[in-house]
Design a protein around this motif. Structure first.
Motif, PDB file in Angstrom:
ATOM      1  N   ALA A  26      -2.065  40.273  12.754  1.00 35.65           N
ATOM      2  CA  ALA A  26      -2.593  38.951  13.095  1.00 35.65           C
ATOM      3  C   ALA A  26      -1.471  37.917  13.122  1.00 35.65           C
ATOM      4  N   SER A  27      -0.528  38.034  12.185  1.00 33.72           N
ATOM      5  CA  SER A  27       0.609  37.113  12.158  1.00 33.72           C
ATOM      6  C   SER A  27       1.474  37.278  13.409  1.00 33.72           C
ATOM      7  N   GLU A  28       1.674  38.505  13.844  1.00 37.28           N
ATOM      8  CA  GLU A  28       2.466  38.743  15.058  1.00 37.28           C
ATOM      9  C   GLU A  28       1.775  38.154  16.286  1.00 37.28           C
ATOM     10  N   LEU A  29       0.461  38.260  16.340  1.00 41.59           N
ATOM     11  CA  LEU A  29      -0.277  37.681  17.463  1.00 41.59           C
ATOM     12  C   LEU A  29      -0.169  36.160  17.458  1.00 41.59           C
ATOM     13  N   ASP A  30      -0.173  35.552  16.261  1.00 43.29           N
ATOM     14  CA  ASP A  30      -0.012  34.103  16.180  1.00 43.29           C
ATOM     15  C   ASP A  30       1.359  33.680  16.696  1.00 43.29           C
ATOM     16  N   ARG A  31       2.382  34.453  16.386  1.00 45.09           N
ATOM     17  CA  ARG A  31       3.735  34.137  16.864  1.00 45.09           C
ATOM     18  C   ARG A  31       3.817  34.266  18.388  1.00 45.09           C
ATOM     19  N   ILE A  32       3.178  35.303  18.914  1.00 41.04           N
ATOM     20  CA  ILE A  32       3.144  35.476  20.369  1.00 41.04           C
ATOM     21  C   ILE A  32       2.455  34.276  21.029  1.00 41.04           C
ATOM     22  N   LYS A  33       1.338  33.871  20.450  1.00 37.62           N
ATOM     23  CA  LYS A  33       0.586  32.739  21.000  1.00 37.62           C
ATOM     24  C   LYS A  33       1.416  31.463  20.930  1.00 37.62           C
ATOM     25  N   TRP A  34       2.152  31.267  19.841  1.00 31.96           N
ATOM     26  CA  TRP A  34       2.986  30.070  19.681  1.00 31.96           C
ATOM     27  C   TRP A  34       4.068  30.035  20.760  1.00 31.96           C
ATOM     28  N   LYS A  35       4.698  31.196  21.003  1.00 28.86           N
ATOM     29  CA  LYS A  35       5.741  31.267  22.035  1.00 28.86           C
ATOM     30  C   LYS A  35       5.161  30.924  23.406  1.00 28.86           C
ATOM     31  N   LEU A  36       4.011  31.483  23.714  1.00 29.07           N
ATOM     32  CA  LEU A  36       3.393  31.224  25.012  1.00 29.07           C
ATOM     33  C   LEU A  36       2.971  29.761  25.137  1.00 29.07           C
ATOM     34  N   TRP A  37       2.454  29.177  24.066  1.00 32.28           N
ATOM     35  CA  TRP A  37       2.017  27.782  24.088  1.00 32.28           C
ATOM     36  C   TRP A  37       3.171  26.845  24.441  1.00 32.28           C
ATOM     37  N   HIS A  38       4.378  27.216  24.008  1.00 35.75           N
ATOM     38  CA  HIS A  38       5.551  26.385  24.283  1.00 35.75           C
ATOM     39  C   HIS A  38       6.337  26.857  25.507  1.00 35.75           C
ATOM     40  N   GLY A  39       5.747  27.758  26.291  1.00 31.85           N
ATOM     41  CA  GLY A  39       6.352  28.148  27.560  1.00 31.85           C
ATOM     42  C   GLY A  39       7.511  29.110  27.445  1.00 31.85           C
ATOM     43  N   ASN A  40       7.701  29.731  26.285  1.00 36.45           N
ATOM     44  CA  ASN A  40       8.794  30.697  26.099  1.00 36.45           C
ATOM     45  C   ASN A  40       8.289  32.088  26.466  1.00 36.45           C
ATOM     46  N   GLY A  41       8.224  32.352  27.768  1.00 38.27           N
ATOM     47  CA  GLY A  41       7.664  33.616  28.225  1.00 38.27           C
ATOM     48  C   GLY A  41       8.504  34.816  27.835  1.00 38.27           C
ATOM     49  N   HIS A  42       9.842  34.686  27.953  1.00 34.42           N
ATOM     50  CA  HIS A  42      10.716  35.818  27.626  1.00 34.42           C
ATOM     51  C   HIS A  42      10.674  36.123  26.135  1.00 34.42           C
ATOM     52  N   GLY A  43      10.661  35.063  25.300  1.00 28.55           N
ATOM     53  CA  GLY A  43      10.537  35.288  23.866  1.00 28.55           C
ATOM     54  C   GLY A  43       9.213  35.939  23.519  1.00 28.55           C
ATOM     55  N   ALA A  44       8.140  35.507  24.193  1.00 32.29           N
ATOM     56  CA  ALA A  44       6.831  36.115  23.952  1.00 32.29           C
ATOM     57  C   ALA A  44       6.819  37.571  24.385  1.00 32.29           C
ATOM     58  N   ARG A  45       7.509  37.871  25.481  1.00 36.76           N
ATOM     59  CA  ARG A  45       7.549  39.262  25.963  1.00 36.76           C
ATOM     60  C   ARG A  45       8.254  40.163  24.961  1.00 36.76           C
ATOM     61  N   GLU A  46       9.318  39.678  24.334  1.00 35.16           N
ATOM     62  CA  GLU A  46      10.011  40.476  23.314  1.00 35.16           C
ATOM     63  C   GLU A  46       9.106  40.740  22.125  1.00 35.16           C
ATOM     64  N   LEU A  47       8.374  39.706  21.719  1.00 32.40           N
ATOM     65  CA  LEU A  47       7.447  39.897  20.597  1.00 32.40           C
ATOM     66  C   LEU A  47       6.328  40.866  20.956  1.00 32.40           C
ATOM     67  N   ILE A  48       5.875  40.817  22.194  1.00 32.39           N
ATOM     68  CA  ILE A  48       4.826  41.747  22.626  1.00 32.39           C
ATOM     69  C   ILE A  48       5.359  43.175  22.608  1.00 32.39           C
TER      70      ILE A  48
END
Length: 467
Positions: A324-346
């Protein structure tokens, strides 16, 4: 009480005919239902008045068009033929005059002509056709036919099949006016665009899809694409089409924007669910445009993954909390437009799921959905924006309003819950009249085809007087 209604008609030369009775009613005044005209009496009155008015107008038209347009000679009659003119206030039987071809025409043209047939070739009044189309766009054909029969003196034609044919015919006429499809609607150069007046503001267009049951292949569905365009200071517009059937999807979208005053230097934001087909539809429609993956669909997928993480947490609380914590981090990255960072977390999230050693029956499905989410984000990296910044600026970041559009355009008329079945052609054409009805442009379309209909909008005194 005996009520007699008299009608007097004055011809084009100003000569008034003698008033003639058109209806006589015997009215009691014993109960509330006796007061005024009943539905039946109103229908009787309007039918009688309509027949006399139409008859007088047709006689005048026929007399003015009895002579040859080329030489002015009076053409010989070949008798009459029966004709029914369908109006809002009853079906009017008429005798259409046939005329022999004028000798001055030689052997050219048809042997006989019908002035009345040329006057209204469809044999239906435009206002009745408009009302049939409008009501059929809002409710099922059978319900629209029943409503018309309840309140209007319509003796024939008030059935579902007739209304369907008339509605689709109107839609087909509107379709014929649509310009040719083009892969790109961007014309001119940036230097020319800079000289244009400052546009009114950003236009936000939300597009989404819905599904209806296929009549031709009973066990399958086909997709409808609907959208809503919302300028900052003008009325919204709707668009609808059957995916794969419509051969002019970009033209349709462009014409909708054009009707809202689109300029080449105007910002346009397309919000979609990220589907490849819808994304391709928005490309090269207008120069200053952006495609945005809407936040609603992102959070919907993350929410589903979060439910699976809760399921894991029921078997192992620590692992579930970590996921759940990892999903929150992914959501935070996407909310701020950091698509590449979100992709790494995914990617890390997918790896963690693959290495899990937990007794969770839906783990395989959880892994599949996480992989699909990764593919979804990767396919739409170019469409990710800083959602937080846009949200704080008061701009739209979600196409949730299009979900309401899908319900308004598709669900409430195409009856998803009732599993109504549709042909692709029937659904596509009905979408064209329904979208025009919902955004209020159907009437203006009819007024463009029949300019005289515009005279009734304001109840102008020079067209009607009430004593």
């Amino acid at each position: 009480m005996r009520v007699s209604v008299l009608l007097q008609i004055t011809d084009d030369e100003g000569v008034a005919r003698a008033a003639e009775p058109v209806a006589v009613f015997e009215k009691a005044t014993e109960r509330p239902e006796d007061v005024g005209l009943s539905i039946s009496e109103g229908k009787t009155l309007m039918t009688a008045v309509q027949r006399r008015i139409v008859g007088s107008q047709v006689a005048s038209w026929t007399a003015r068009h009895r002579n040859c347009q080329a030489c002015g000679a009076r053409q010989r009659s070949k008798g009459n033929y029966p004709l029914i003119f369908r109006t809002l206030y009853g079906d009017v039987p008429l005798a259409g005059l046939r005329l022999h071809r004028c000798p001055c025409q030689g052997d050219h043209g048809p042997a006989t002509t019908s002035p009345l047939g040329e006057f209204f070739p469809e044999h239906i009044a435009p206002e009745r056709l408009y009302l049939e189309t409008r009501w059929s766009s809002l409710v099922p054909y059978a319900a629209a036919a029943g409503l018309m029969a309840d309140i209007l003196p319509i003796a024939s034609g008030a059935n579902a099949t007739t209304l369907r044919d008339h509605t689709l015919r109107v839609a087909a006429r509107a379709e014929a006016e649509l310009g040719e499809e083009r892969p790109c609607f961007i014309d001119g150069c940036p230097a020319e665009w800079a000289k244009l007046p400052i546009p009114e503001g950003r236009i936000v267009v939300g597009l989404d899809g819905g599904y209806v049951r296929n009549w031709e292949e009973k066990k399958t569905n086909f997709e409808l694409i609907v959208g809503r365009s919302i300028p900052e200071d003008r009325a919204p517009r709707y668009v609808g089409m059957v995916h794969g059937y419509d051969c002019k999807p970009k033209r349709r979208l462009f014409e909708m924007l054009k009707s809202q005053g689109l300029q080449a230097n105007q910002d346009v934001t397309f919000l979609t669910d990220g589907g490849e087909e819808v994304r391709a539809l928005t490309e090269l429609v207008t120069p200053i445009a952006e495609h945005v993956l809407d936040w609603f669909h992102i959070t919907m997928r993350i929410t589903v993954l979060g439910q699976f993480a809760k399921g894991v947490g029921q078997r192992n609380e620590a692992i579930g909390a970590r996921l759940a914590s990892e999903l929150d981090r992914i959501k935070w990255k996407l909310w701020h437009g950091n698509g590449h960072g979100a992709r790494e977390l995914i990617n890390d999230f997918e790896t963690d799921l693959a290495d899990l050693d937990v007794d969770y029956p839906n783990l395989r499905k959880f892994i599949t959905l996480a992989r699909e989410f990764g593919v979804y984000i990767t396919s739409n990296l170019a469409s990710l924006i800083n959602y937080g910044e846009r949200y704080r600026s008061g701009e739209r970041i979600s196409s949730a309003f299009v979900e309401a559009t899908v319900n308004a355009v598709v669900s409430k008329r195409f009856a998803k819950k009732q599993q109504m079945q549709w042909t692709r052609r029937g659904a596509h054409l009905l979408l064209q009249t329904r979208t025009r009805t919902l955004d209020g442009t159907l009437r203006s379309t009819f007024e463009r085809w029949h300019p005289g209909m515009a005279n009734d909008n304001g109840g102008h005194a020079d067209h009607a007087a009430v004593a």
